[in-house]
Write a protein that holds these residues in place. Structure first.
Motif, PDB file in Angstrom:
ATOM      1  N   SER A  37      44.469  30.456  38.684  1.00 26.47           N
ATOM      2  CA  SER A  37      44.793  30.749  37.290  1.00 26.47           C
ATOM      3  C   SER A  37      43.644  31.501  36.639  1.00 26.47           C
ATOM      4  CB  SER A  37      45.075  29.459  36.520  1.00 26.47           C
ATOM      5  OG  SER A  37      43.930  28.664  36.442  1.00 26.47           O
ATOM      6  N   GLY A  38      43.994  32.373  35.727  1.00 26.59           N
ATOM      7  CA  GLY A  38      42.986  33.187  35.062  1.00 26.59           C
ATOM      8  C   GLY A  38      42.666  34.458  35.823  1.00 26.59           C
ATOM      9  N   ALA A  39      43.200  34.593  37.019  1.00 27.60           N
ATOM     10  CA  ALA A  39      42.965  35.803  37.809  1.00 27.60           C
ATOM     11  C   ALA A  39      44.244  36.629  37.838  1.00 27.60           C
ATOM     12  CB  ALA A  39      42.548  35.447  39.233  1.00 27.60           C
ATOM     13  N   SER A  40      44.069  37.906  37.823  1.00 30.80           N
ATOM     14  CA  SER A  40      45.191  38.831  37.882  1.00 30.80           C
ATOM     15  C   SER A  40      45.270  39.416  39.287  1.00 30.80           C
ATOM     16  CB  SER A  40      44.954  39.955  36.867  1.00 30.80           C
ATOM     17  OG  SER A  40      45.787  41.060  37.125  1.00 30.80           O
ATOM     18  N   LEU A  41      46.459  39.743  39.709  1.00 35.56           N
ATOM     19  CA  LEU A  41      46.632  40.410  40.996  1.00 35.56           C
ATOM     20  C   LEU A  41      45.840  41.722  41.012  1.00 35.56           C
ATOM     21  CD1 LEU A  41      47.923  40.530  43.766  1.00 35.56           C
ATOM     22  CD2 LEU A  41      49.959  41.530  42.719  1.00 35.56           C
ATOM     23  N   LYS A  42      45.737  42.357  39.848  1.00 35.36           N
ATOM     24  CA  LYS A  42      44.992  43.620  39.774  1.00 35.36           C
ATOM     25  C   LYS A  42      43.507  43.419  40.077  1.00 35.36           C
ATOM     26  CE  LYS A  42      48.157  46.035  36.793  1.00 35.36           C
ATOM     27  NZ  LYS A  42      48.379  46.728  35.536  1.00 35.36           N
ATOM     28  N   GLU A  43      42.967  42.238  39.774  1.00 39.03           N
ATOM     29  CA  GLU A  43      41.568  41.967  40.119  1.00 39.03           C
ATOM     30  C   GLU A  43      41.381  41.999  41.636  1.00 39.03           C
ATOM     31  OE1 GLU A  43      39.417  38.817  37.759  1.00 39.03           O
ATOM     32  OE2 GLU A  43      41.491  38.472  37.124  1.00 39.03           O
ATOM     33  N   PHE A  44      42.330  41.387  42.348  1.00 39.07           N
ATOM     34  CA  PHE A  44      42.254  41.374  43.806  1.00 39.07           C
ATOM     35  C   PHE A  44      42.473  42.776  44.371  1.00 39.07           C
ATOM     36  CE2 PHE A  44      43.558  36.993  42.720  1.00 39.07           C
ATOM     37  CZ  PHE A  44      42.454  36.325  43.241  1.00 39.07           C
ATOM     38  N   GLU A  45      43.394  43.534  43.744  1.00 43.73           N
ATOM     39  CA  GLU A  45      43.617  44.907  44.171  1.00 43.73           C
ATOM     40  C   GLU A  45      42.366  45.755  43.954  1.00 43.73           C
ATOM     41  OE1 GLU A  45      47.047  46.415  42.113  1.00 43.73           O
ATOM     42  OE2 GLU A  45      48.381  44.929  42.989  1.00 43.73           O
ATOM     43  N   HIS A  46      41.727  45.571  42.793  1.00 48.64           N
ATOM     44  CA  HIS A  46      40.516  46.334  42.501  1.00 48.64           C
ATOM     45  C   HIS A  46      39.415  45.976  43.497  1.00 48.64           C
ATOM     46  CE1 HIS A  46      37.027  47.438  39.619  1.00 48.64           C
ATOM     47  NE2 HIS A  46      37.413  48.506  40.282  1.00 48.64           N
ATOM     48  N   PHE A  47      39.248  44.698  43.776  1.00 48.95           N
ATOM     49  CA  PHE A  47      38.250  44.279  44.762  1.00 48.95           C
ATOM     50  C   PHE A  47      38.520  44.957  46.108  1.00 48.95           C
ATOM     51  CE2 PHE A  47      36.738  41.319  48.066  1.00 48.95           C
ATOM     52  CZ  PHE A  47      35.378  41.322  47.762  1.00 48.95           C
ATOM     53  N   ASN A  48      39.764  44.989  46.526  1.00 48.10           N
ATOM     54  CA  ASN A  48      40.138  45.640  47.787  1.00 48.10           C
ATOM     55  C   ASN A  48      39.832  47.136  47.739  1.00 48.10           C
ATOM     56  OD1 ASN A  48      41.332  45.589  50.460  1.00 48.10           O
ATOM     57  ND2 ASN A  48      43.023  46.729  49.527  1.00 48.10           N
ATOM     58  N   GLN A  49      40.102  47.777  46.607  1.00 50.86           N
ATOM     59  CA  GLN A  49      39.788  49.199  46.469  1.00 50.86           C
ATOM     60  C   GLN A  49      38.287  49.445  46.631  1.00 50.86           C
ATOM     61  OE1 GLN A  49      41.320  50.333  42.625  1.00 50.86           O
ATOM     62  NE2 GLN A  49      43.454  50.210  43.292  1.00 50.86           N
ATOM     63  N   LEU A  50      37.488  48.565  46.042  1.00 53.35           N
ATOM     64  CA  LEU A  50      36.031  48.710  46.140  1.00 53.35           C
ATOM     65  C   LEU A  50      35.561  48.546  47.584  1.00 53.35           C
ATOM     66  CD1 LEU A  50      34.947  46.639  43.005  1.00 53.35           C
ATOM     67  CD2 LEU A  50      35.203  49.118  43.182  1.00 53.35           C
ATOM     68  N   VAL A  51      36.131  47.546  48.257  1.00 55.85           N
ATOM     69  CA  VAL A  51      35.759  47.302  49.652  1.00 55.85           C
ATOM     70  C   VAL A  51      36.166  48.491  50.520  1.00 55.85           C
ATOM     71  CG1 VAL A  51      36.240  45.871  51.680  1.00 55.85           C
ATOM     72  CG2 VAL A  51      35.795  44.795  49.459  1.00 55.85           C
ATOM     73  N   GLN A  52      37.391  48.988  50.320  1.00 57.35           N
ATOM     74  CA  GLN A  52      37.896  50.087  51.143  1.00 57.35           C
ATOM     75  C   GLN A  52      37.114  51.380  50.916  1.00 57.35           C
ATOM     76  OE1 GLN A  52      40.276  49.839  53.581  1.00 57.35           O
ATOM     77  NE2 GLN A  52      40.157  47.662  53.134  1.00 57.35           N
ATOM     78  N   SER A  53      36.777  51.667  49.656  1.00 53.23           N
ATOM     79  CA  SER A  53      36.100  52.928  49.347  1.00 53.23           C
ATOM     80  C   SER A  53      34.585  52.826  49.513  1.00 53.23           C
ATOM     81  CB  SER A  53      36.419  53.367  47.917  1.00 53.23           C
ATOM     82  OG  SER A  53      35.784  52.517  46.981  1.00 53.23           O
ATOM     83  N   GLY A  54      34.043  51.617  49.352  1.00 54.60           N
ATOM     84  CA  GLY A  54      32.592  51.457  49.377  1.00 54.60           C
ATOM     85  C   GLY A  54      31.917  51.993  48.130  1.00 54.60           C
TER      86      GLY A  54
END
Length: 158
Positions: free
Chosen positions: A41-58
């Protein structure tokens, strides 16, 4: 639901170890129960998507919304003027120490970079670790006190 991280081999112990890094014996069991009752709770799916984008792009950059390919410039960390202290765990499976050092090299007003708790301190220890008060919070509060006093002395003496 009761889920114990202190019982070796339990599903919760395995989950916590695989997500955050092993060493659940350092968790406050009651706080872990409360965390699980409200997670995520308190977390958005977009937060996880953004984290994944950061990991993928570096690259530390803004969120790319709705799969639209945008050219996002990295955040300009050199524009940061706030004093920064970085605390990190050497057993953190989410934030690797080499990435901490990389981030630290980009910050112009870096106060200190502090590895916390030896080789057993992991990501969730910052929230529910039994040693977090001594390992992090005391130093963090002291830094805030010092910064507040410095700010007040500057603003009262033009």
């Amino acid at each position: 639901m009761t889920c114990s991280v202190s019982t070796p081999g339990s599903q919760c112990a395995s989950f916590a170890a695989n997500l955050f890094g092993p060493h659940p014996e350092s968790y406050d069991e009651q706080i872990f129960q409360l965390l699980l009752a409200h997670c995520p709770s308190g977390a958005s799916l977009k937060e996880f998507e953004h984290f994944n984008q950061l990991v993928q792009s570096g690259i530390f950059r803004p969120y790319e919304r709705d799969g639209i390919e945008c050219i996002h410039q990295p955040y300009n960390l050199s524009a940061s003027s706030a004093p920064v202290s970085i605390f990190y765990g050497l057993n953190d499976w989410i934030v690797h120490p080499k990435n901490v050092i990389r981030l630290a090299s980009l910050l112009p007003n870096l106060r200190e970079v502090i590895p916390v708790g030896g080789k057993k301190f992991n990501h969730v220890d910052f929230i529910i670790g039994t040693r977090v008060r001594a390992a992090v919070y005391r130093k963090l509060l002291q830094n805030l006190r010092n910064d507040s006093q410095a700010y007040l002395s500057i603003s009262t003496h033009p």
